[in-house]
Write a protein that holds these residues in place. Structure first.
Motif, PDB file in Angstrom:
ATOM      1  N   PRO A 233       0.825  -1.229   0.000  1.00  0.00           N
ATOM      2  CA  PRO A 233       0.000   0.000   0.000  1.00  0.00           C
ATOM      3  C   PRO A 233       0.851   1.268   0.000  1.00  0.00           C
ATOM      4  O   PRO A 233       0.464   2.270  -0.605  1.00  0.00           O
ATOM      5  CB  PRO A 233      -0.825  -0.101   1.275  1.00  0.00           C
ATOM      6  CG  PRO A 233      -0.879  -1.542   1.576  1.00  0.00           C
ATOM      7  CD  PRO A 233       0.426  -2.099   1.096  1.00  0.00           C
ATOM      8  N   LEU A 234       1.988   1.230   0.659  1.00  0.00           N
ATOM      9  CA  LEU A 234       2.862   2.406   0.648  1.00  0.00           C
ATOM     10  C   LEU A 234       3.381   2.684  -0.753  1.00  0.00           C
ATOM     11  O   LEU A 234       3.551   3.842  -1.139  1.00  0.00           O
ATOM     12  CB  LEU A 234       4.024   2.206   1.617  1.00  0.00           C
ATOM     13  CG  LEU A 234       3.640   2.136   3.088  1.00  0.00           C
ATOM     14  CD1 LEU A 234       4.886   1.897   3.942  1.00  0.00           C
ATOM     15  CD2 LEU A 234       2.925   3.385   3.529  1.00  0.00           C
ATOM     16  N   LEU A 235       3.602   1.639  -1.518  1.00  0.00           N
ATOM     17  CA  LEU A 235       4.027   1.812  -2.905  1.00  0.00           C
ATOM     18  C   LEU A 235       2.933   2.508  -3.705  1.00  0.00           C
ATOM     19  O   LEU A 235       3.201   3.437  -4.473  1.00  0.00           O
ATOM     20  CB  LEU A 235       4.362   0.455  -3.527  1.00  0.00           C
ATOM     21  CG  LEU A 235       4.686   0.459  -5.015  1.00  0.00           C
ATOM     22  CD1 LEU A 235       5.991   1.190  -5.273  1.00  0.00           C
ATOM     23  CD2 LEU A 235       4.743  -0.959  -5.537  1.00  0.00           C
ATOM     24  N   TYR A 236       1.678   2.086  -3.526  1.00  0.00           N
ATOM     25  CA  TYR A 236       0.572   2.712  -4.238  1.00  0.00           C
ATOM     26  C   TYR A 236       0.397   4.170  -3.823  1.00  0.00           C
ATOM     27  O   TYR A 236       0.158   5.037  -4.665  1.00  0.00           O
ATOM     28  CB  TYR A 236      -0.731   1.956  -3.998  1.00  0.00           C
ATOM     29  CG  TYR A 236      -0.743   0.574  -4.607  1.00  0.00           C
ATOM     30  CD1 TYR A 236      -0.378   0.363  -5.929  1.00  0.00           C
ATOM     31  CD2 TYR A 236      -1.123  -0.526  -3.860  1.00  0.00           C
ATOM     32  CE1 TYR A 236      -0.395  -0.893  -6.482  1.00  0.00           C
ATOM     33  CE2 TYR A 236      -1.141  -1.796  -4.407  1.00  0.00           C
ATOM     34  CZ  TYR A 236      -0.778  -1.974  -5.722  1.00  0.00           C
ATOM     35  OH  TYR A 236      -0.792  -3.216  -6.270  1.00  0.00           O
TER      36      TYR A 236
ATOM     37  N   ALA B 105       1.100   9.855  -5.046  1.00  0.00           N
ATOM     38  CA  ALA B 105       1.664  11.169  -4.693  1.00  0.00           C
ATOM     39  C   ALA B 105       2.587  11.680  -5.795  1.00  0.00           C
ATOM     40  O   ALA B 105       2.544  12.864  -6.146  1.00  0.00           O
ATOM     41  CB  ALA B 105       2.407  11.076  -3.368  1.00  0.00           C
ATOM     42  N   ALA B 106       3.411  10.793  -6.347  1.00  0.00           N
ATOM     43  CA  ALA B 106       4.321  11.201  -7.417  1.00  0.00           C
ATOM     44  C   ALA B 106       3.543  11.622  -8.661  1.00  0.00           C
ATOM     45  O   ALA B 106       3.875  12.632  -9.301  1.00  0.00           O
ATOM     46  CB  ALA B 106       5.279  10.063  -7.745  1.00  0.00           C
ATOM     47  N   SER B 107       2.500  10.872  -9.006  1.00  0.00           N
ATOM     48  CA  SER B 107       1.687  11.206 -10.166  1.00  0.00           C
ATOM     49  C   SER B 107       1.008  12.562  -9.985  1.00  0.00           C
ATOM     50  O   SER B 107       0.990  13.388 -10.906  1.00  0.00           O
ATOM     51  CB  SER B 107       0.646  10.117 -10.391  1.00  0.00           C
ATOM     52  OG  SER B 107      -0.250  10.477 -11.404  1.00  0.00           O
ATOM     53  N   LEU B 108       0.459  12.796  -8.790  1.00  0.00           N
ATOM     54  CA  LEU B 108      -0.211  14.074  -8.535  1.00  0.00           C
ATOM     55  C   LEU B 108       0.783  15.231  -8.532  1.00  0.00           C
ATOM     56  O   LEU B 108       0.512  16.293  -9.096  1.00  0.00           O
ATOM     57  CB  LEU B 108      -0.966  14.011  -7.214  1.00  0.00           C
ATOM     58  CG  LEU B 108      -2.134  13.025  -7.180  1.00  0.00           C
ATOM     59  CD1 LEU B 108      -2.714  12.963  -5.771  1.00  0.00           C
ATOM     60  CD2 LEU B 108      -3.185  13.402  -8.187  1.00  0.00           C
ATOM     61  N   LEU B 109       1.924  15.022  -7.900  1.00  0.00           N
ATOM     62  CA  LEU B 109       2.935  16.076  -7.865  1.00  0.00           C
ATOM     63  C   LEU B 109       3.419  16.427  -9.266  1.00  0.00           C
ATOM     64  O   LEU B 109       3.480  17.608  -9.633  1.00  0.00           O
ATOM     65  CB  LEU B 109       4.108  15.646  -6.982  1.00  0.00           C
ATOM     66  CG  LEU B 109       5.245  16.646  -6.856  1.00  0.00           C
ATOM     67  CD1 LEU B 109       4.772  17.876  -6.099  1.00  0.00           C
ATOM     68  CD2 LEU B 109       6.437  16.030  -6.180  1.00  0.00           C
ATOM     69  N   LEU B 110       3.728  15.413 -10.059  1.00  0.00           N
ATOM     70  CA  LEU B 110       4.191  15.675 -11.424  1.00  0.00           C
ATOM     71  C   LEU B 110       3.085  16.310 -12.264  1.00  0.00           C
ATOM     72  O   LEU B 110       3.358  17.192 -13.089  1.00  0.00           O
ATOM     73  CB  LEU B 110       4.676  14.380 -12.070  1.00  0.00           C
ATOM     74  CG  LEU B 110       5.977  13.813 -11.526  1.00  0.00           C
ATOM     75  CD1 LEU B 110       6.258  12.451 -12.136  1.00  0.00           C
ATOM     76  CD2 LEU B 110       7.127  14.766 -11.779  1.00  0.00           C
TER      77      LEU B 110
ATOM     78  N   LEU C 289      -4.863   5.492  -8.926  1.00  0.00           N
ATOM     79  CA  LEU C 289      -3.873   5.148  -7.901  1.00  0.00           C
ATOM     80  C   LEU C 289      -4.364   5.413  -6.466  1.00  0.00           C
ATOM     81  O   LEU C 289      -4.108   4.600  -5.585  1.00  0.00           O
ATOM     82  CB  LEU C 289      -2.567   5.878  -8.171  1.00  0.00           C
ATOM     83  CG  LEU C 289      -1.859   5.459  -9.463  1.00  0.00           C
ATOM     84  CD1 LEU C 289      -0.654   6.346  -9.725  1.00  0.00           C
ATOM     85  CD2 LEU C 289      -1.463   4.012  -9.422  1.00  0.00           C
ATOM     86  N   VAL C 290      -5.030   6.527  -6.239  1.00  0.00           N
ATOM     87  CA  VAL C 290      -5.531   6.802  -4.880  1.00  0.00           C
ATOM     88  C   VAL C 290      -6.587   5.780  -4.457  1.00  0.00           C
ATOM     89  O   VAL C 290      -6.484   5.200  -3.379  1.00  0.00           O
ATOM     90  CB  VAL C 290      -6.033   8.258  -4.751  1.00  0.00           C
ATOM     91  CG1 VAL C 290      -6.770   8.452  -3.445  1.00  0.00           C
ATOM     92  CG2 VAL C 290      -4.866   9.236  -4.854  1.00  0.00           C
ATOM     93  N   PRO C 291      -7.601   5.497  -5.295  1.00  0.00           N
ATOM     94  CA  PRO C 291      -8.547   4.448  -4.891  1.00  0.00           C
ATOM     95  C   PRO C 291      -7.896   3.077  -4.732  1.00  0.00           C
ATOM     96  O   PRO C 291      -8.255   2.316  -3.834  1.00  0.00           O
ATOM     97  CB  PRO C 291      -9.575   4.429  -6.024  1.00  0.00           C
ATOM     98  CG  PRO C 291      -9.488   5.770  -6.632  1.00  0.00           C
ATOM     99  CD  PRO C 291      -8.067   6.172  -6.514  1.00  0.00           C
ATOM    100  N   LEU C 292      -6.937   2.775  -5.588  1.00  0.00           N
ATOM    101  CA  LEU C 292      -6.229   1.501  -5.473  1.00  0.00           C
ATOM    102  C   LEU C 292      -5.473   1.410  -4.156  1.00  0.00           C
ATOM    103  O   LEU C 292      -5.503   0.389  -3.476  1.00  0.00           O
ATOM    104  CB  LEU C 292      -5.266   1.331  -6.651  1.00  0.00           C
ATOM    105  CG  LEU C 292      -4.560   0.000  -6.774  1.00  0.00           C
ATOM    106  CD1 LEU C 292      -5.574  -1.090  -7.065  1.00  0.00           C
ATOM    107  CD2 LEU C 292      -3.534   0.080  -7.882  1.00  0.00           C
ATOM    108  N   ALA C 293      -4.841   2.500  -3.777  1.00  0.00           N
ATOM    109  CA  ALA C 293      -4.105   2.518  -2.505  1.00  0.00           C
ATOM    110  C   ALA C 293      -5.060   2.381  -1.326  1.00  0.00           C
ATOM    111  O   ALA C 293      -4.763   1.680  -0.354  1.00  0.00           O
ATOM    112  CB  ALA C 293      -3.301   3.824  -2.387  1.00  0.00           C
TER     113      ALA C 293
END
Length: 56
Positions: free
Chosen positions: A11-14, A19-24, A48-52
């Motif tokens: 889950p930390l990977l997701y 976070a990286a996708s949103l930041l970029l 990614l957020v729902p998956l996490a």
């Protein structure tokens, strides 16, 4: 030690990928990106957020 006590790195990977996708996405949006920014933001918020959350 039970399986609930062990840390789960998946889950930390997701969350990290989200976070990286949103930041970029926001960085590209700030510099005027009109193609990559929306793709990254939709990928982050809708995939990614729902998956996490579901995997966490």
């Amino acid at each position: 030690m039970t399986s609930k006590d062990t840390p789960r790195p998946r889950p930390l990977l997701y969350y990290g990928l989200a976070a990286a996708s949103l930041l970029l996405g926001y960085l590209d949006l700030a510099r005027g990106g009109e193609t990559i920014a929306p793709v990254l933001l939709v990928l982050g918020y809708c995939v990614l957020v729902p998956l996490a959350i579901l995997k966490g």
